[in-house]
Design a protein around this motif. Structure first.
Motif, PDB file in Angstrom:
ATOM      1  N   VAL A   5       0.819  -1.208   0.000  1.00 34.10           N
ATOM      2  CA  VAL A   5       0.000   0.000   0.000  1.00 34.10           C
ATOM      3  C   VAL A   5       0.860   1.268   0.000  1.00 34.10           C
ATOM      4  O   VAL A   5       0.418   2.333  -0.445  1.00 34.10           O
ATOM      5  CB  VAL A   5      -1.000  -0.038   1.178  1.00 34.10           C
ATOM      6  N   LEU A   8       0.920   2.875  -3.360  1.00 33.21           N
ATOM      7  CA  LEU A   8      -0.391   3.129  -3.984  1.00 33.21           C
ATOM      8  C   LEU A   8      -0.365   4.332  -4.927  1.00 33.21           C
ATOM      9  O   LEU A   8      -0.885   4.258  -6.044  1.00 33.21           O
ATOM     10  CB  LEU A   8      -1.466   3.316  -2.912  1.00 33.21           C
ATOM     11  N   PHE A 119      -7.673   2.995  -6.117  1.00 33.60           N
ATOM     12  CA  PHE A 119      -7.922   3.207  -4.682  1.00 33.60           C
ATOM     13  C   PHE A 119      -8.976   2.206  -4.178  1.00 33.60           C
ATOM     14  O   PHE A 119      -8.850   1.671  -3.081  1.00 33.60           O
ATOM     15  CB  PHE A 119      -8.377   4.649  -4.426  1.00 33.60           C
ATOM     16  N   TYR A 122      -7.062  -0.987  -3.620  1.00 35.98           N
ATOM     17  CA  TYR A 122      -5.858  -1.120  -2.783  1.00 35.98           C
ATOM     18  C   TYR A 122      -5.791  -0.192  -1.575  1.00 35.98           C
ATOM     19  O   TYR A 122      -4.977  -0.408  -0.686  1.00 35.98           O
ATOM     20  CB  TYR A 122      -4.600  -0.895  -3.640  1.00 35.98           C
ATOM     21  N   ASP A 123      -6.579   0.863  -1.538  1.00 34.73           N
ATOM     22  CA  ASP A 123      -6.537   1.770  -0.387  1.00 34.73           C
ATOM     23  C   ASP A 123      -7.433   1.195   0.719  1.00 34.73           C
ATOM     24  O   ASP A 123      -8.623   0.956   0.492  1.00 34.73           O
ATOM     25  CB  ASP A 123      -7.042   3.155  -0.829  1.00 34.73           C
ATOM     26  N   SER A 126     -10.815   2.910   1.308  1.00 30.50           N
ATOM     27  CA  SER A 126     -11.734   2.747   0.169  1.00 30.50           C
ATOM     28  C   SER A 126     -12.272   1.318   0.097  1.00 30.50           C
ATOM     29  O   SER A 126     -13.458   1.103  -0.190  1.00 30.50           O
ATOM     30  CB  SER A 126     -11.023   3.100  -1.138  1.00 30.50           C
ATOM     31  N   ILE A 216     -14.439   8.630  -2.856  1.00 22.89           N
ATOM     32  CA  ILE A 216     -13.115   8.066  -3.149  1.00 22.89           C
ATOM     33  C   ILE A 216     -12.455   8.831  -4.289  1.00 22.89           C
ATOM     34  O   ILE A 216     -11.257   9.133  -4.246  1.00 22.89           O
ATOM     35  CB  ILE A 216     -13.236   6.556  -3.482  1.00 22.89           C
ATOM     36  N   VAL A 220      -8.919  10.699  -4.194  1.00 21.34           N
ATOM     37  CA  VAL A 220      -7.864  10.472  -5.194  1.00 21.34           C
ATOM     38  C   VAL A 220      -7.367  11.803  -5.746  1.00 21.34           C
ATOM     39  O   VAL A 220      -6.157  12.033  -5.859  1.00 21.34           O
ATOM     40  CB  VAL A 220      -8.406   9.590  -6.339  1.00 21.34           C
ATOM     41  N   LYS A 223      -5.027  13.476  -3.475  1.00 19.39           N
ATOM     42  CA  LYS A 223      -3.759  12.805  -3.179  1.00 19.39           C
ATOM     43  C   LYS A 223      -2.860  12.616  -4.389  1.00 19.39           C
ATOM     44  O   LYS A 223      -1.645  12.525  -4.245  1.00 19.39           O
ATOM     45  CB  LYS A 223      -4.040  11.430  -2.558  1.00 19.39           C
TER      46      LYS A 223
END
Lengths: 228, 411
Positions: A5, A8, A119, A122-123, A126, A216, A220, A223
């Motif tokens: 992670v 990511l 995300f 893998y987040d 989320s 989400i 994203v 980020k």
């Protein structure tokens, strides 16, 4: 290579590039598809051997428009590396061009949805938010261009993006009423609450699902680096 | 009929500049039908309202439940006006606070004390803390998907959260007593309270009534595990039984929280409780800037009085029965799998097989074009101002909307 992670952001960035190249290739069949491979030692390759970036350099490449790839990989397969770079530059040119076109919107939208999918897959936050949703398809539409993209998760699978609906059933629809609004959404300048209230976009179907996907996607956008 | 929303949109565009999201919370346009419902309302009376564009609506949301007797109920407005002429908020409470507490403790059969705030959340959270103070145990149990307010431990939103917010909250599936028993036994001597609504009224899904034995089982489990039973009667209170929803379902909570219908549109909430919790309740700090608002309290006293003198809960349940039956007949005529779930005084609309909500949204859009304010994602409310003619009109218009829906879907 197992995913960590901590990687990511560069991985999601690479998946956005891959998604934009998928869209680009669907319109330019001779172009090189930039498939992503996550490598050890904080390296990510695009389009097979020849074009490989350090994680941090990939993000730099997106934010500043340029970063040095790994030179040894390029020298190992210069032809493939060159073709990948050409595709990257062609996509960059489309995305940074003035005005809107169906191609620009499709590439940008698909890249944006791909990062949301990354995300979603893998987040940890989320993943938790979407844990109740399986066999769901969200359709993203741009009215004037008759453009549709689908973000979906089938049973036991990861979230994916495609221009075709894999199950001919839609769970929710987000429709942008004009290319300009879609373009604003891709660039992060669309206020989803007021925009929908004023009719610049519409939502229908499974609102709780759209609510979470929307959250989400905004996460994203905060980020991840953007070329736009 | 197509309604103009020009002025509404103009206000909303102005709002977008100065208010995050334009309108927030459960009345945000995105939560309803943004291009079919008005954003702003000018006035309302009885069971009808007029939006800022002058469109007339037959209402089935009642201010999302805050209106029990009808908008601008003359007796309640008179009581509020009389108090307003004396003043609303002072350095110390008005005597109406004492009168309201006495009224509630007389009307709610298990209540030995009462206190007041402004919103349901203020007091659901406070009641959970009172239970913790009494028991010294950290955990609270709730039903999965149930709404108990906007505080961090129960807020259903997505932003501004940390894991610790819900670290002392346990959940079980409504009506699943076996799961509840497992939750209780897995956290033995660590659970202070369970907070439940009278029936399960989650948004975006059909309402679920308690099973025949649910409340008796919950009471038994709470007693044998020394867990305080808190009834969140914020939405339902006054709509099933004038003395509180626990009477309708025949159980007795240790505390109950009321709000929506209590002041018939005036902002007030109340928590009542049993005597054994009185000392603990004194230790848990509670206050708010305008919480001593005497106008809202005067309105609540009158609202409670009318509820009892006119048997309002019974009345709106009977009206709801009539409405639900009429709607079922229209659905049957149009061969639509439309049902109204939950109690008839606050029915939740649902098309069977419509898990993604497209059909209910389309039906409510068409109904909105006929002046019916039917929300696609929230339970509706029948007020005591809904008369036979209003319900007949709504049923007829709903039937037309169903016909239009069938026609549209066949294209």
């Amino acid at each position: 290579m197992s995913f960590s992670v901590q990687r990511l952001l560069p991985y999601a960035t690479a998946l956005a590039i891959e998604a934009s190249s998928s869209e680009f290739c669907s319109r330019n069949p001779n172009a090189k598809h930039l498939g992503v491979k996550l490598l050890p030692n904080q390296l990510i390759s695009l389009g097979g051997s020849g074009l490989c970036f350090k994680d941090k350099n990939l993000i730099k490449a997106v934010t500043s428009g340029f970063a040095f790839p790994q030179i040894f990989d390029f020298l190992a397969n210069p032809k493939n590396g060159y073709e990948s770079i050409v595709t990257l530059l062609r996509i960059q040119k489309i995305l940074t061009s003035k005005g809107d076109s169906a191609e620009k919107l499709a590439i940008g939208l698909r890249a944006g949805i791909a990062t949301t999918a990354a995300f979603a897959n893998y987040d940890p936050l989320s993943i938790e938010l979407l844990s109740d949703f399986e066999n769901v398809v969200i359709q993203f539409k741009v009215e004037e261009y008759d453009l549709s993209l689908f973000l979906y998760r089938l049973e036991g699978e990861l979230w994916k993006v495609n221009s075709l609906n894999p199950i001919e059933r839609t769970s929710a629809i987000l429709s942008f009423n004009s290319p300009l609004i879609a373009s604003q959404a891709i660039s992060g300048f669309f206020d989803h609450l007021t925009g929908i209230g004023l009719g610049h976009a519409s939502v229908s179907g499974n609102i709780p699902l759209l609510d979470k996907i929307g959250y989400i996607s905004r996460l994203v956008q905060r980020k991840l680096p953007s070329i736009l | 009929m197509s309604f103009s929303h020009k002025i509404s949109d103009e206000y909303f565009a102005r709002a977008a500049n100065v208010i995050p999201g334009g309108i927030y919370g459960h009345v945000a346009p995105v939560a309803g039908l943004p291009r079919h419902f008005p954003h702003y309302i000018r006035t309302a009376e009885g069971c009808r309202f007029e939006d800022v564009d002058g469109n007339q609506w037959l209402d089935f949301m009642c201010g999302f439940g805050t209106i029990l007797h009808g908008y601008l109920h003359p007796e309640i407005e008179s009581a509020a006006l009389a108090q307003r002429q004396l003043g609303a908020v002072f350095n110390q409470p008005s005597p109406v606070m004492v009168e309201l507490a006495e009224s509630l403790t007389q009307k709610v059969n298990f209540a030995d004390w009462a206190l007041f705030a402004k919103n349901g959340s203020d007091l659901t959270t406070w009641a959970v803390r009172v239970a913790r103070e009494y028991s010294g145990k950290p955990y609270v149990v709730k039903a999965r998907g149930a709404y108990h307010g906007v505080d961090a431990w129960c807020d259903p939103g997505l932003g501004g959260k940390i894991k610790e917010d819900k670290s002392k909250v346990l959940e079980f599936t409504w009506n699943d007593i076996d799961e509840l028993k497992r939750v209780f036994s897995s956290h033995r001597n660590q659970i202070s309270s369970i907070i439940l609504t009278p029936y399960h009224h989650a948004a975006f899904s059909p309402s679920v009534m308690p099973s025949e034995t649910f409340w008796a089982d919950v009471e038994t489990e709470c007693q044998s595990n020394n867990i305080i039973l808190i009834l969140d009667d914020v939405r339902v209170g006054g709509r099933l039984n004038d003395g509180g929803s626990h009477k309708y379902f025949d159980f007795t909570p240790d505390m109950a929280v009321y709000s929506k219908g209590l002041g018939n549109g005036y902002a007030i909430s109340a928590c009542v409780g049993k005597d054994f919790l009185k000392d603990a309740s004194k230790e848990v700090f509670l206050t708010g800037s305008c919480w001593n608002d005497a106008v809202a309290m005067a309105a609540a006293i009158k609202s409670l009085e009318i509820s009892h003198s006119e048997n309002v809960a019974e009345s709106i349940l009977a009206k709801g029965d009539y409405f639900v039956k009429g709607m079922a007949e229209k659905a049957s005529e149009n061969e639509l799998p439309f049902i109204l779930t939950g109690p008839t005084s606050m029915p939740y609309p649902w098309f069977e097989g419509d898990e993604n909500l497209f059909r209910i949204q389309k039906f409510c859009e068409i109904a909105a074009g006929k002046g019916l304010y039917f929300h696609p994602h929230h339970n509706w409310f029948i007020s005591n101002a809904h008369g036979q003619n209003d319900l007949d009109e709504a049923i007829e218009l709903a039937g037309e909307a169903m016909r239009d829906l069938v026609r549209l879907e066949s294209v």
